[in-house]
Design an enzyme around this catalytic site. Structure first.
Site, PDB file in Angstrom:
ATOM      1  N   GLU A 183       9.874 -11.101 -18.963  1.00  0.00           N
ATOM      2  CA  GLU A 183       9.451 -10.270 -20.094  1.00  0.00           C
ATOM      3  C   GLU A 183      10.669  -9.811 -20.905  1.00  0.00           C
ATOM      4  O   GLU A 183      11.740  -9.637 -20.335  1.00  0.00           O
ATOM      5  CB  GLU A 183       8.635  -9.065 -19.594  1.00  0.00           C
ATOM      6  CG  GLU A 183       9.400  -8.094 -18.711  1.00  0.00           C
ATOM      7  CD  GLU A 183       8.526  -6.975 -18.148  1.00  0.00           C
ATOM      8  OE1 GLU A 183       7.520  -7.273 -17.485  1.00  0.00           O
ATOM      9  OE2 GLU A 183       8.866  -5.798 -18.381  1.00  0.00           O
ATOM     10  N   GLY A 194       2.995   0.824 -17.856  1.00  0.00           N
ATOM     11  CA  GLY A 194       2.633   1.620 -16.674  1.00  0.00           C
ATOM     12  C   GLY A 194       3.018   3.090 -16.745  1.00  0.00           C
ATOM     13  O   GLY A 194       2.171   3.974 -16.611  1.00  0.00           O
ATOM     14  N   PHE A 211       0.839  -1.214   0.000  1.00  0.00           N
ATOM     15  CA  PHE A 211       0.000   0.000   0.000  1.00  0.00           C
ATOM     16  C   PHE A 211       0.870   1.258   0.000  1.00  0.00           C
ATOM     17  O   PHE A 211       0.690   2.170   0.778  1.00  0.00           O
ATOM     18  CB  PHE A 211      -0.964  -0.019   1.199  1.00  0.00           C
ATOM     19  CG  PHE A 211      -2.228   0.762   0.952  1.00  0.00           C
ATOM     20  CD1 PHE A 211      -3.054   0.462  -0.124  1.00  0.00           C
ATOM     21  CD2 PHE A 211      -2.593   1.808   1.804  1.00  0.00           C
ATOM     22  CE1 PHE A 211      -4.220   1.185  -0.360  1.00  0.00           C
ATOM     23  CE2 PHE A 211      -3.750   2.536   1.582  1.00  0.00           C
ATOM     24  CZ  PHE A 211      -4.569   2.225   0.501  1.00  0.00           C
ATOM     25  N   GLY A 212       1.814   1.258  -0.934  1.00  0.00           N
ATOM     26  CA  GLY A 212       2.673   2.432  -1.124  1.00  0.00           C
ATOM     27  C   GLY A 212       2.001   3.449  -2.039  1.00  0.00           C
ATOM     28  O   GLY A 212       0.788   3.430  -2.237  1.00  0.00           O
ATOM     29  N   ARG A 213       2.854   4.288  -2.628  1.00  0.00           N
ATOM     30  CA  ARG A 213       2.339   5.409  -3.433  1.00  0.00           C
ATOM     31  C   ARG A 213       1.394   4.983  -4.556  1.00  0.00           C
ATOM     32  O   ARG A 213       0.332   5.569  -4.745  1.00  0.00           O
ATOM     33  CB  ARG A 213       3.516   6.167  -4.060  1.00  0.00           C
ATOM     34  CG  ARG A 213       4.158   7.174  -3.154  1.00  0.00           C
ATOM     35  CD  ARG A 213       5.237   7.920  -3.918  1.00  0.00           C
ATOM     36  NE  ARG A 213       6.306   7.008  -4.281  1.00  0.00           N
ATOM     37  CZ  ARG A 213       7.462   6.910  -3.623  1.00  0.00           C
ATOM     38  NH1 ARG A 213       7.704   7.696  -2.593  1.00  0.00           N
ATOM     39  NH2 ARG A 213       8.390   6.063  -3.999  1.00  0.00           N
ATOM     40  N   ARG A 218       5.530  -5.980 -10.545  1.00  0.00           N
ATOM     41  CA  ARG A 218       6.636  -6.758 -11.088  1.00  0.00           C
ATOM     42  C   ARG A 218       6.149  -8.168 -11.406  1.00  0.00           C
ATOM     43  O   ARG A 218       5.400  -8.777 -10.634  1.00  0.00           O
ATOM     44  CB  ARG A 218       7.796  -6.827 -10.087  1.00  0.00           C
ATOM     45  CG  ARG A 218       8.691  -5.595 -10.108  1.00  0.00           C
ATOM     46  CD  ARG A 218       9.418  -5.432 -11.457  1.00  0.00           C
ATOM     47  NE  ARG A 218      10.242  -4.238 -11.528  1.00  0.00           N
ATOM     48  CZ  ARG A 218       9.843  -3.064 -12.026  1.00  0.00           C
ATOM     49  NH1 ARG A 218       8.625  -2.912 -12.504  1.00  0.00           N
ATOM     50  NH2 ARG A 218      10.675  -2.035 -12.083  1.00  0.00           N
ATOM     51  N   HIS A 241       4.067  -3.776 -20.527  1.00  0.00           N
ATOM     52  CA  HIS A 241       4.752  -2.935 -19.535  1.00  0.00           C
ATOM     53  C   HIS A 241       4.614  -1.441 -19.864  1.00  0.00           C
ATOM     54  O   HIS A 241       5.617  -0.752 -20.092  1.00  0.00           O
ATOM     55  CB  HIS A 241       6.228  -3.339 -19.414  1.00  0.00           C
ATOM     56  CG  HIS A 241       6.829  -2.993 -18.078  1.00  0.00           C
ATOM     57  ND1 HIS A 241       7.812  -3.730 -17.485  1.00  0.00           N
ATOM     58  CD2 HIS A 241       6.585  -1.968 -17.215  1.00  0.00           C
ATOM     59  CE1 HIS A 241       8.156  -3.185 -16.325  1.00  0.00           C
ATOM     60  NE2 HIS A 241       7.417  -2.103 -16.141  1.00  0.00           N
TER      61      HIS A 241
END
Ligand code: DGY
Length: 323
Positions: A271, A291, A156-158, A242, A289
């Site tokens: 990947e 994001g 539950f980070g940024r 990841r 990938h």
């Protein structure tokens, strides 16, 4: 005074390359090929700063050489599980990353995966483009409602918090999470979130499990057969973190057998070589990938590396030092 020599292992957005050319003795990887071990080692021997990215394995083998001239690894990316920090420290290297600037775009992609897999929109577009659509009908391509469901975050980070922001305030979702390093109480309160004691508690309760923990040894194959079986058969797994957090064959089995309803994936172990088992699954949404892949964010990431180099070569502490 001569400028420090800097090499980037891949092509970077043009404004960042321009900044580096202006301020450093800067070398490009002109044709943007992934560098070999030999090339990475040569870079470490020849430049003051080597700027790798998340696809460059800067491991003990790469770092285990004599005559390293580099003093800093300015990583382009927030994740640094591809860098052996102990080996880097032993080689006298400072390591920096690029946090914060990619939070929103990564959460946008996680949200995109969640919506796409739940509402079957990738499948719908393929259906239409294949000229298979014969028109609206009450039972056509029924999917899963998102609004009001429960989001379960592993970590539950940024980025997880930005995902919670979208889900809770945009889609009226309940938020639960497990994080061994929980955030401040006001963060939990903001989303009316519930902290769970274990990953398993999250898996059992969530309608959408979204992975936001770091990769590497401590989370390797966290989502295996046993844990996937703890999820509801109606639930979806989202991974924008990841790839190695998921045991791919186990996930493919779970998607085939109906152990879970679907998965939205942006990252993969090994990947860009995907397990071919994913390709035939209509209930898997697969992105390459993406994001942080907005122009604004990729420029901001590059400028964040530049800022770390600027501070380092001015004998100041780089803001994003991880080793
Ligand atoms: C990162 O920065 O770690 C991402 O995976 C790439 O944006």
């Amino acid at each position: 005074m001569s400028k420090p020599t800097v090499i980037a292992t891949r092509r970077w957005p043009e404004p960042v390359e321009a900044y580096l050319f202006e301020n450093y003795d800067f070398t490009l990887n002109e044709d943007d090929h992934p560098m070999s071990v030999d090339e990475l080692q040569a870079a470490l021997r020849e430049y003051d700063a080597v700027c790798p990215t998340v696809t460059d394995p800067i491991n003990a083998e790469v770092l285990g050489i004599d005559g390293i001239r580099a003093k800093i690894l300015g990583n382009f990316g927030v994740g640094f599980n591809h860098i052996d920090l102990d080996a880097a420290k032993a080689a006298g290297l400072v390591v920096t990353n690029t946090p914060e600037v990619l939070t929103d775009c990564t959460a946008d992609i996680a949200m995109n995966l969640l919506l796409t897999v739940a509402r079957r929109t990738g499948e719908g577009e393929r259906h239409l483009r294949a000229n298979e659509w014969v028109g609206w009908r009450p039972t056509h391509m029924l999917a899963t409602k998102v609004t009001g469901k429960t989001l379960g975050c592993i970590g539950f980070g940024r980025i997880a918090q930005a995902m919670a922001q979208r889900c809770h305030f945009g889609f009226d979702m309940n938020v639960i999470f497990h994080d061994p390093y929980p955030p401040a109480p006001e963060v939990v309160e903001k989303f009316n979130a519930v902290a769970c004691d274990s990953v398993e508690d999250v898996l059992e309760q969530a309608d959408f499990v979204s992975i936001h923990c770091p990769g590497g040894e401590s989370t390797y194959h966290l989502l295996n057969d046993e844990r996937l079986a703890r999820m509801k058969p109606s639930a979806f797994l989202i991974n924008s973190a990841r790839g190695d957090v998921i045991d791919n064959p186990a996930l493919i089995r779970a998607l085939k057998n109906g152990t879970i309803a679907g998965a939205g994936l942006d990252v993969y172990e090994g990947e860009p070589n995907l397990d071919p088992g994913f390709m035939e699954l209509e209930n898997a949404v697969l992105l390459p990938h993406l994001g942080s892949a907005s122009t604004e964010t990729r420029i901001a990431m590059g400028m964040r590396v530049a800022q770390n180099l600027d501070l380092f070569f001015a004998d100041k502490e780089p803001s994003d030092r991880v080793a």
